[in-house]
Design a protein around this motif. Structure first.
Motif, PDB file in Angstrom:
ATOM      1  N   GLY B  27      39.046  30.835  29.871  1.00 39.65           N
ATOM      2  CA  GLY B  27      39.796  29.926  30.731  1.00 39.65           C
ATOM      3  C   GLY B  27      41.192  29.621  30.246  1.00 39.65           C
ATOM      4  N   THR B  28      41.613  30.216  29.139  1.00 37.94           N
ATOM      5  CA  THR B  28      42.983  29.984  28.659  1.00 37.94           C
ATOM      6  C   THR B  28      43.997  30.452  29.690  1.00 37.94           C
ATOM      7  OG1 THR B  28      42.532  30.013  26.292  1.00 37.94           O
ATOM      8  CG2 THR B  28      44.685  30.809  26.968  1.00 37.94           C
ATOM      9  N   VAL B  29      44.976  29.581  29.947  1.00 43.39           N
ATOM     10  CA  VAL B  29      46.009  29.869  30.936  1.00 43.39           C
ATOM     11  C   VAL B  29      47.276  30.300  30.218  1.00 43.39           C
ATOM     12  CG1 VAL B  29      47.499  28.762  32.657  1.00 43.39           C
ATOM     13  CG2 VAL B  29      45.049  28.271  32.619  1.00 43.39           C
ATOM     14  N   ALA B  30      48.032  31.192  30.813  1.00 42.23           N
ATOM     15  CA  ALA B  30      49.309  31.584  30.234  1.00 42.23           C
ATOM     16  C   ALA B  30      50.388  31.606  31.302  1.00 42.23           C
ATOM     17  CB  ALA B  30      49.207  32.965  29.583  1.00 42.23           C
ATOM     18  N   PHE B  31      51.574  31.163  30.932  1.00 40.24           N
ATOM     19  CA  PHE B  31      52.761  31.307  31.766  1.00 40.24           C
ATOM     20  C   PHE B  31      53.911  31.656  30.847  1.00 40.24           C
ATOM     21  CE2 PHE B  31      56.735  30.044  33.645  1.00 40.24           C
ATOM     22  CZ  PHE B  31      56.655  30.618  34.892  1.00 40.24           C
ATOM     23  N   PRO B  32      54.764  32.648  31.194  1.00 39.41           N
ATOM     24  CA  PRO B  32      54.686  33.556  32.343  1.00 39.41           C
ATOM     25  C   PRO B  32      53.395  34.379  32.322  1.00 39.41           C
ATOM     26  CG  PRO B  32      56.750  33.829  31.096  1.00 39.41           C
ATOM     27  CD  PRO B  32      55.880  32.942  30.315  1.00 39.41           C
ATOM     28  N   PRO B  33      53.035  34.944  33.502  1.00 42.27           N
ATOM     29  CA  PRO B  33      51.814  35.737  33.565  1.00 42.27           C
ATOM     30  C   PRO B  33      51.849  36.879  32.561  1.00 42.27           C
ATOM     31  CG  PRO B  33      53.191  36.070  35.520  1.00 42.27           C
ATOM     32  CD  PRO B  33      53.776  34.928  34.766  1.00 42.27           C
ATOM     33  N   ARG B  34      50.702  37.158  31.976  1.00 40.62           N
ATOM     34  CA  ARG B  34      50.669  38.260  31.009  1.00 40.62           C
ATOM     35  C   ARG B  34      49.460  39.147  31.246  1.00 40.62           C
ATOM     36  NH1 ARG B  34      50.156  36.122  25.021  1.00 40.62           N
ATOM     37  NH2 ARG B  34      48.793  37.898  24.666  1.00 40.62           N
ATOM     38  N   CYS B  38      43.228  38.399  26.240  1.00 45.08           N
ATOM     39  CA  CYS B  38      43.447  36.952  26.172  1.00 45.08           C
ATOM     40  C   CYS B  38      44.301  36.615  24.947  1.00 45.08           C
ATOM     41  CB  CYS B  38      42.101  36.255  26.086  1.00 45.08           C
ATOM     42  SG  CYS B  38      42.224  34.475  25.868  1.00 45.08           S
ATOM     43  N   PRO B  39      45.257  35.667  25.092  1.00 44.40           N
ATOM     44  CA  PRO B  39      46.097  35.303  23.940  1.00 44.40           C
ATOM     45  C   PRO B  39      45.344  34.556  22.837  1.00 44.40           C
ATOM     46  CG  PRO B  39      46.640  33.948  25.855  1.00 44.40           C
ATOM     47  CD  PRO B  39      45.684  34.996  26.327  1.00 44.40           C
ATOM     48  N   ALA B  40      44.150  34.050  23.133  1.00 44.21           N
ATOM     49  CA  ALA B  40      43.371  33.368  22.095  1.00 44.21           C
ATOM     50  C   ALA B  40      42.763  34.438  21.183  1.00 44.21           C
ATOM     51  CB  ALA B  40      42.283  32.512  22.723  1.00 44.21           C
ATOM     52  N   PRO B  41      43.067  34.380  19.881  1.00 37.36           N
ATOM     53  CA  PRO B  41      42.720  35.507  19.000  1.00 37.36           C
ATOM     54  C   PRO B  41      41.215  35.760  18.852  1.00 37.36           C
ATOM     55  CG  PRO B  41      43.548  33.645  17.717  1.00 37.36           C
ATOM     56  CD  PRO B  41      43.778  33.310  19.150  1.00 37.36           C
ATOM     57  N   ASP B  42      40.400  34.720  19.063  1.00 37.04           N
ATOM     58  CA  ASP B  42      38.952  34.903  18.872  1.00 37.04           C
ATOM     59  C   ASP B  42      38.210  35.168  20.175  1.00 37.04           C
ATOM     60  OD1 ASP B  42      39.300  34.369  16.144  1.00 37.04           O
ATOM     61  OD2 ASP B  42      39.209  32.210  16.527  1.00 37.04           O
ATOM     62  N   CYS B  43      38.954  35.194  21.305  1.00 34.99           N
ATOM     63  CA  CYS B  43      38.298  35.359  22.601  1.00 34.99           C
ATOM     64  C   CYS B  43      38.130  36.842  22.903  1.00 34.99           C
ATOM     65  CB  CYS B  43      39.124  34.690  23.693  1.00 34.99           C
ATOM     66  SG  CYS B  43      38.461  34.971  25.344  1.00 34.99           S
ATOM     67  N   PRO B  44      36.944  37.241  23.342  1.00 32.01           N
ATOM     68  CA  PRO B  44      36.733  38.653  23.663  1.00 32.01           C
ATOM     69  C   PRO B  44      37.323  39.053  25.022  1.00 32.01           C
ATOM     70  CG  PRO B  44      34.729  37.400  24.074  1.00 32.01           C
ATOM     71  CD  PRO B  44      35.740  36.428  23.520  1.00 32.01           C
ATOM     72  N   GLY B  45      37.847  38.064  25.772  1.00 29.24           N
ATOM     73  CA  GLY B  45      38.334  38.337  27.123  1.00 29.24           C
ATOM     74  C   GLY B  45      39.392  39.434  27.162  1.00 29.24           C
ATOM     75  N   GLN B  46      39.192  40.389  28.041  1.00 26.27           N
ATOM     76  CA  GLN B  46      40.114  41.528  28.134  1.00 26.27           C
ATOM     77  C   GLN B  46      40.918  41.514  29.419  1.00 26.27           C
ATOM     78  OE1 GLN B  46      40.816  43.898  25.758  1.00 26.27           O
ATOM     79  NE2 GLN B  46      39.581  42.587  24.446  1.00 26.27           N
ATOM     80  N   SER B  47      40.500  40.667  30.381  1.00 26.07           N
ATOM     81  CA  SER B  47      41.231  40.698  31.653  1.00 26.07           C
ATOM     82  C   SER B  47      41.699  39.298  32.013  1.00 26.07           C
ATOM     83  CB  SER B  47      40.342  41.264  32.755  1.00 26.07           C
ATOM     84  OG  SER B  47      39.280  40.372  33.033  1.00 26.07           O
ATOM     85  N   MET B  48      42.941  39.247  32.428  1.00 28.96           N
ATOM     86  CA  MET B  48      43.538  37.982  32.835  1.00 28.96           C
ATOM     87  C   MET B  48      43.768  38.044  34.338  1.00 28.96           C
ATOM     88  SD  MET B  48      44.229  36.276  29.869  1.00 28.96           S
ATOM     89  CE  MET B  48      45.712  35.258  29.994  1.00 28.96           C
TER      90      MET B  48
END
Ligand SMILES: [Zn+2]
Lengths: 390, 134
Positions: B27-34, B38-48
């Motif tokens: 659920g980490t949000v980023a602006f500008p869009p990237r 995921c920008p969180a180093p421990d998150c396995p998320g690969q798609s934003m």
């Protein structure tokens, strides 16, 4: 640290390499080391001076006369000089060389720093100017206003920082601005980035600085037994999520899903250096901090642990951070008296640590200086903290 | 209607919205869009995935540029000082910088609520701006 050298800061309008070579020669002379004996030379790069600026290590080695020494060049925004020191130190500690030379120099245009030329819509440093007109002083203004709202700092407090640093700078022959100023002058100077005025914001300068570093064994072999020592070099990067709006970003990281780290980026830079040196803020005799603006010096004083958050103004008003005070901050005169010569600045900070710790700082000498701390921060997650001891 | 940058904000009948990205995993949000992980180093998320950010936030800080910013900014002639505000969006946990529209510096205060709008750069294209709450 066997030797230091600096070309005076100013707006001399000559090629940057001249300043760097002058500083390098002086550092070698001061160290009593022949250029031939230098095994490794590191140049802190400059991005506004063409190809020779990018390959600064080679530029200086060539100017000093190709000697076969290994070289490196590095760019890390305002921390370039500290990273150059770190690279040289690491190579010495690894036993791969005995003596290293570190050089940084810059020649700067007049006015605001602007992005490197050309249309680059994928570069945030270009876009922040294009979309927002967000100059470096604009970010300094945001931090200063935030400080006023959070801690009750006033424009008079900011002016007092300039008055303090100008007095120290007046005692430093290498500084660009050597005139003392009054608070009234600061408060009457033109508003640039509200609430910061022209005299609250550091200028951009030409200058050069160099250091000769050597292993303890080499120093001993050459009869140097009481050299100033590099006790720590911290070049840590931010930890996600960084909740301070940093240059040249449009936004902070999000702390909605992951809580912010225990320490802000600036705090973590100093903390890592303290850990590495096995020292704490109480042991610090004096500090050189990156006063890109007067208000930012107050932030730094707290970030390096000289006082709790929000109390730097109190230290300033009590005279604790002035020359002759409990823990002088920017005894060199700081960026307020030098202006910023990016790749040279962090090296110049360490030159000042060395001079102070040797007891060679003349009229601006910090009495009984044993531990000096130098910190800075630049664009794109770069920053540094260096601790030197005697 | 030309936007000064594509994909960072939209202008429609329901107002101006900043476009960020949200990690499908944490659920980490980023602006500008990237793009990318995921920008969180421990998150396995690969798609934003793209997400619209809150239109209202509180002023974290502000400043006024009393001198014309240099190129590639195009300053109006004669120059009218550009006000910038860094605005904290509570839901997203981020602070977003933008120009300020139709609010004099004297009217601004750290902590006050503002709302997203848009306005033209001096050479025409639209950019997001922070303005008065409607
Ligand atoms: Zn995630």
């Amino acid at each position: 640290m066997l030797g230091t050298g600096m070309h005076p800061w100013g707006k001399w309008g000559r090629p940057f390499a001249e300043y760097g070579v002058a500083a390098a020669r002086e550092a070698l002379r001061d160290a009593g080391v022949a250029w031939r004996d230098v095994g490794f030379a590191v140049g802190a790069a400059t991005i506004r001076n063409g190809y020779p600026g990018f390959v600064a290590g080679a530029t200086y080695a060539r100017a000093l006369g190709w000697s076969g020494a290994r070289i490196a060049s590095c760019y890390a925004a305002c921390a370039s000089g500290a990273q150059a020191i770190d690279i040289a130190r690491t190579r010495i500690l690894a036993g791969l060389c005995d003596v290293a030379l570190v050089v940084g120099a810059d020649a700067t245009p007049k006015g605001f720093f602007t992005p490197v030329g050309g249309d680059r819509p994928d570069d945030p440093d270009w876009l922040r100017f294009r979309l927002l007109g967000a100059t470096n002083p604009a970010y300094f203004g945001l931090y200063a206003r935030r400080r006023m709202a959070s801690y009750g700092s006033t424009p008079e407090d900011f002016a007092a920082v300039k008055v303090k640093n100008a007095l120290a700078g007046s005692l430093n022959p290498l500084a660009r601005y050597r005139r003392t100023v009054t608070a009234e002058e600061v408060l009457a100077s033109p508003m640039v980035a509200d609430p910061l005025r022209l005299m609250d914001i550091c200028a951009t300068s030409d200058g050069g600085a160099a250091l000769v570093l050597a292993s303890s064994a080499y120093a001993r072999r050459h009869g140097v037994t009481d050299a100033v020592r590099l006790a720590a070099v911290s070049t840590v990067t931010p930890v996600f999520p960084s909740t301070v709006l940093e240059l040249p970003e449009f936004a902070t990281d999000s702390c909605a899903a992951v809580p912010p780290p225990e320490r802000s980026f600036r705090q973590s830079l100093a903390h890592a250096a303290y850990e590495e040196a096995g020292l704490g803020p109480r042991e610090v005799s004096f500090a050189e901090v990156y006063d890109l603006s007067t208000a930012l010096e107050l932030d730094w004083v707290e970030d390096i642990g000289l006082c709790p958050p929000g109390e730097a103004d109190k230290l300033l008003r009590a005279g604790d951070t002035a020359l002759g005070g409990r823990v002088p901050v920017n005894p060199s005169g700081g960026l307020a008296s030098f202006g910023e010569a990016i790749p040279a600045q962090a090296i110049a900070q360490v030159c000042e640590l060395t001079r102070q710790l040797r007891g060679w700082a003349g009229a601006r000498q910090v009495a009984g200086a044993r531990v000096g701390l130098a910190v800075n921060q630049g664009l794109f997650g770069h920053g540094s903290a260096v601790i030197a001891t005697r | 209607m030309t936007l000064a940058i594509e994909g960072w904000f939209t202008v429609g009948p329901d107002g101006t919205h900043l476009l960020g990205t949200r990690c499908g995993s944490c659920g980490t949000v980023a602006f500008p869009p990237r793009g990318g992980p995921c920008p969180a180093p421990d998150c396995p998320g690969q798609s934003m995935e793209q997400t619209r950010l809150s239109r209202r936030g509180r002023v974290w800080s502000y400043t006024v540029a009393r001198y014309p910013p240099p190129a590639p900014f195009v300053a109006a002639e004669p120059y009218t000082p550009v006000t910038l505000a860094a605005v904290e969006l509570a839901r997203e946990g981020i602070v977003v910088l933008g120009q300020v529209k139709d609010l004099a510096p004297e009217e601004l205060e750290v902590g006050m609520e503002v709302e997203l709008t848009c306005g033209p750069l001096a050479d025409g294209p639209l950019v997001w701006m922070w303005g008065r709450v409607s």
